[in-house]
Design a protein around this motif. Structure first.
Motif: not given
Length: 199
Positions: A152-163
């Motif tokens: 399992e890979h839970t990936r959390v990102i922020m909208k607008g983050d370029k990384v």
């Protein structure tokens, strides 16, 4: 199991050496820091993001020469840290690998090394990955290998983050659960750093 917010908070205590839990151990290669801690019947392994100029330079050393087509800027660090950590990774306990930014890519490659060690011993690994604002770690070949391992890979990102979009066109991302946080942060750097406020 810790919540995402708790994992984020713990991960950001690495450099201050304030990670909570039992049997807390810190590891370091030339530039990167990691930490392991046990809580109840789960072992948590935390990998920090880029703090120094050298770490940022390593982020862009992305030639496909690492493990299963991984970016070598992450793979070398993962290999060094895994060699130091593996003696404290029990194959009978659940292992959760957690990483922020660059640390997410290193955590993924370290999990793959752990899973490979388990399979060589005839044991199916109980492991999962949680990443925050993780860049792409490698090629389509790496993603296919992750799919075969089936963690399992839970990936959390922020909208607008370029990384999470950084690195070359050939890089592909393996994800089983994607969480995109909407936020009011101005500028991608703030979006990248302030995940904890929106969890």
């Amino acid at each position: 199991m810790l919540s995402l917010k708790e994992m984020w908070n713990q991960n950001h205590k690495i450099n201050d050496k304030k990670v909570e839990g039992d049997s807390v151990l810190y590891y370091k290669d030339n530039t990167d820091t990691a930490c392991s801690a046990s809580i109840d019947d789960i072992d948590y392994h935390y990998f920090d993001g880029s703090d120094t100029l050298l770490e940022w330079i390593k982020n862009f050393v992305a030639f496909r020469t690492g493990l299963f087509g991984s970016a070598i800027g992450y793979d070398g660090t993962s290999k060094d840290l895994f060699e130091k950590m593996k003696a404290n990774m029990s194959i009978s306990r659940k292992q959760v690998f957690i990483g922020y930014s660059r640390g997410g890519a290193i955590a993924m490659l370290t999990l793959i090394r752990y899973a490979t060690m388990c399979y060589r011993r005839g044991v199916k690994p109980r492991a999962e990955l949680v990443s925050f604002c993780m860049p792409k770690a490698g090629s389509r070949r790496l993603r296919k290998h992750c799919e075969r391992l089936g963690f399992e890979h839970t990936r959390v990102i922020m909208k607008g983050d370029k990384v999470p979009k950084i690195v070359w066109w050939w890089c592909k991302q393996y994800t089983t659960r994607l969480i995109t946080l909407k936020n009011s942060e101005k500028g991608w750097k703030n979006k990248h750093k302030n995940v904890g406020k929106y969890l």
